[in-house]
Write an enzyme that holds these catalytic residues in place. Structure first.
Site, short mmCIF file in Angstrom:
data_model
loop_
_atom_site.label_atom_id
_atom_site.label_comp_id
_atom_site.label_asym_id
_atom_site.label_seq_id
_atom_site.Cartn_x
_atom_site.Cartn_y
_atom_site.Cartn_z
N GLU A 138 38.48 36.10 34.79
CA GLU A 138 39.59 36.11 33.82
C GLU A 138 39.39 35.03 32.76
OE1 GLU A 138 42.56 35.98 37.04
OE2 GLU A 138 43.48 37.74 36.09
N GLU A 145 41.34 39.92 44.03
CA GLU A 145 42.73 39.56 44.39
C GLU A 145 43.37 40.56 45.35
OE1 GLU A 145 41.37 39.33 41.47
OE2 GLU A 145 41.78 37.32 40.69
#
Ligand code: NAI
Length: 703
Positions: free
Chosen positions: A105, A125
């Site tokens: 990210e 995640e």
């Protein structure tokens, strides 16, 4: 400082440096924003490279901060990424080795990205019950396309950078470095190039400004949702991944970010996410032994001998063959060896047929396997694992022989599931070299390995087998010496409750259904039929002599007296059709149970599924609390690992101890006290363990 700042000519390089994987903890995040500010203030700097030191670009969030206020403290990851985007000077992310989660990210905030080949790229995640929370669901589809991005996000699995770089139209990597070694140089050159390109003040490219659409629109997301729902079962996160990526195609970027954030925060508090995060931490904790430091020297294990080529011996051997470690199996008779080899071959051949194993790999593995009838031929093995009949007399002969023959320093392990390891060690003059390696059946499949630590087991032996367990891909949990070790000692209480439930009015299928609905892979009666009901029978016979005060329902004995040992005899608690594994409710068994109740003068009552689940699960919890108190298990989370990896406890409930914590130990203790009043039950067992009472009094939890 957990990031370095260096200036190479006109390029500033910010190097994340927070071993082992450059987790983005608070100090690292601060160092990055400080570096950005410094570079932007330095007139000599024209562009900035962000990269990672050592074995990773970044593995994402810092697990040490999980659940602490630091995880969200400013600058949080979102703020860092914003600072990257807002840098007036171009930022190039130079990624290599591991670029995952928050690390990926972060790189997506950069204006340009260059990757080394071989980089593992992932947004894992979902494996923690979450979705990416720092723009991953909004930015990745913009650079990879919706389908590829959604696949990465929903699976959580890594894909190599060179594969991603081949996707048509991808904008994830502006450039691929020639090799990991040349990345640093190539990144500097690339940074100079983009500095030149933007010297005229032209706008820096931002991923957020890229378009995001799927040509099939709503239909595609409907398909994706259908697929994901089937696979996700009880976990909410995968379906939320679809929602978030769909939002990337429909909402303005900033609205999409808010949407992602909201989902992320909501998931954080779900029981499933808590369970998965617990599992993540528990898994890492289990490999540590309090008084055996990580740097304890280990013995070298280059070859293994296995005594007994039966059910367990064969499966155990396969683990080592799979890891490329040669194995010699020893038996008393050639026929037994032939049978053992044939079974191993059959197992491998089934894998080849299914396409899970290549023919040449299969042959390589078999070439590592040899057999013998003579102890002299195994004397040089570094580790020997005994898997002969479960009788102390037989084990004694084997260990006396091993003591006589094995080279000094060899590790002598027993796969016993119930016998006293200290006694076994006493048959040798080297009890320090003796350890229990309790594999679960089928030993080549089941993840769990209970490492049984005897009174005398040496620390380097423990360190060695814990490391070896990793090598053969087992989840090792240390247990002290006790009857049944951690797992089976608890399951015995669970089985006792299952039996009492039959006495009191339930049927095997009702009990199985209730606990399977709770999430267990298999209820106690289907499990008994699979494992063989004669195993429990033998244990109960032994108990009748050693612990006559321990009561059981007589139904299981009656079943065994009928020869109904389970699937292997074609009948057990259920009926079975030849060649099939479907459990068919049995009229004969129902009649047998009813007859038993009559003989005992029991009026059956209706038992709720809730009571069934509570009695089965809390029986595990109460016994586990005793086990913890006695120091047999090192920590509550180890017990959870045993149940999650060896006994089919539902993953999303995080194991019996975690589950009890979530229910609240006060409530658990209250339920136990209720069961104490049940006339059919043994009140003594349901006395909440002292540890539970203590934790309730202090308002604490197990974990
Ligand atoms: P098994 O009966 O399938 O195999 C035992 C093998 O040992 C036989 O092939 C037998 O010929 C051989 N053997 C017996 N005495 C011997 C001796 N003196 N020297 C060399 N070989 C000898 O039994 P299984 O199920 O493989 O169990 C072995 C051990 O593993 C037992 O201690 C058992 O408690 C334990 N165990 C079994 C599990 C299971 O689910 N079957 C699970 C975990 C542990």
């Amino acid at each position: 400082m957990t990031a370095q700042y260096q200036v190479h000519g006109d390029i500033a390089v910010i190097t994340l440096d927070n071993p082992p994987v450059n987790g983005l903890g608070l100090a690292t995040r601060q160092a990055v924003t400080d570096g950005l500010a410094k570079a932007n203030a330095d007139a000599a700097v024209k562009a900035i490279v962000i990269t990672g030191a050592g074995k990773a670009f970044s593995g994402g969030a810092d697990i040490k901060e999980f659940g602490t206020p630091k995880a969200l403290a400013e600058p949080n990851l979102l703020s860092v990424i914003l600072a990257v985007e807002n840098s007036a000077k171009p930022v190039v992310a130079a990624v290599h080795s591991v670029c995952m989660g928050g690390g990926l990210e972060l790189s997506l905030g950069a204006h340009y990205r260059i990757a080394a080949p071989g980089t593992s790229v992932a947004l894992p995640e979902v494996k923690l019950g979450l979705i990416p929370g720092a723009g991953g669901t909004q930015r990745l589809p913009r650079v990879l396309g919706v389908e590829a991005a959604l696949n990465l996000i929903v699976s959580g699995e890594p894909v190599k950078s060179e594969l991603l770089a081949q996707l048509p139209g991808q904008k994830l990597f502006d450039r691929m470095a020639k090799s990991p070694e040349s990345l640093a140089e190539e990144a500097l050159a690339f940074a100079r190039e983009v500095a030149g390109k933007h010297a005229d003040g032209s706008a820096l490219p931002l991923v957020r400004n890229l378009p995001c659409k799927h040509p099939l629109g709503d239909a595609y997301f409907q398909f994706a949702r259908n697929m994901v729902r089937g696979m996700a079962k009880n976990f909410p996160a995968p379906a939320k991944c679809v929602d978030a990526v769909e939002a990337a195609t429909k909402k303005k970027f900033d609205d999409g970010m808010l949407f992602e954030r909201e989902i992320f925060i909501n998931l954080m508090w779900t029981p499933e996410c808590r369970a998965l995060r617990h599992l993540f931490v528990a898994e890492r904790a289990a490999s540590k032994i309090a008084d055996v430091p990580e740097d304890t020297p280990k013995r070298e294990i280059k070859s293994v001998a296995v005594i007994g080529a039966g059910t367990m011996g064969g499966g155990i051997s396969m683990n080592f063959l799979n890891a490329g470690i040669p194995v010699k199996m020893l038996e008393m008779k050639q026929e037994a060896l032939d049978r053992g080899i044939a079974t191993i071959r059959k197992n491998y051949e089934a894998q080849v047929k299914k396409g899970k194993l290549k023919q040449d790999k299969y042959e390589q593995r078999m070439a590592l396997l040899t057999t013998t009838l003579s102890y002299d031929e195994i004397r040089d093995a570094d580790l020997v694992i005994e898997a002969v009949f479960e009788e102390m007399g037989v084990k004694q002969k084997v260990f006396e022989q091993l003591d006589k023959t094995m080279k000094p320093g060899a590790i002598l392990a027993s796969n016993t599931s119930t016998l006293d390891l200290d006694k076994i060690a006493s048959f040798t003059r080297r009890p320090q070299d003796v350890v229990g390696l309790h594999f679960f059946s089928p030993a080549n499949v089941m993840k769990l390995l209970e490492v049984v630590r005897g009174k005398a087991t040496a620390k380097d032996v423990l360190a060695t087998v814990m490391a070896l367990a990793k090598k053969i891909r087992k989840t090792a949990v240390v247990s002290g010496v006790t009857d049944g070790f951690i797992g089976n000692r608890m399951i015995e209480q669970y089985s006792r409750q299952a039996g009492f439930l039959l006495d009191e009015g339930a049927t095997p299928q009702q009990v199985d259904r209730a606990i399977e609905k709770f999430g267990f892979a298999m209820g106690p009666f289907r499990m008994g039929d699979l494992a063989g009901n004669d195993i429990g029978w033998a244990i109960r016979k032994r108990r009748a002599v050693e612990q006559p005060e321990l009561k059981y329902s007589a139904t299981a004995d009656k079943l065994c007296e009928l020869g109904r040992f389970g699937q292997k005899t074609g009948a057990g608690w259920y009926d079975y059709q030849a060649g099939k594994r479907d459990a068919i409710p049995s009229k004969l068994v129902t009649d047998m149970i009813e007859q038993h109740r009559k003989e005992q003068g029991i009026t059956p009552r209706k038992i709720s599924d809730e009571e069934i689940v509570q009695r089965l699960v809390y029986s595990l919890v109460n016994e586990a609390a005793h086990i913890l108190e006695e120091g047999i298990a090192q920590r509550a989370s180890d017990i959870d690992m045993v149940y999650l990896t060896g006994y089919g406890f539902p993953m999303w409930r995080g194991g019996p101890m975690h589950y009890a914590d979530q229910v609240g130990l006060f409530n658990v203790a209250e339920a136990m006290k209720r069961f104490q009043k049940n006339p059919r039950d043994d009140a003594k067992f349901w006395e909440p363990a002292p540890l539970i009472r203590k934790l309730v009094a202090e308002g604490k939890t197990f974990n």
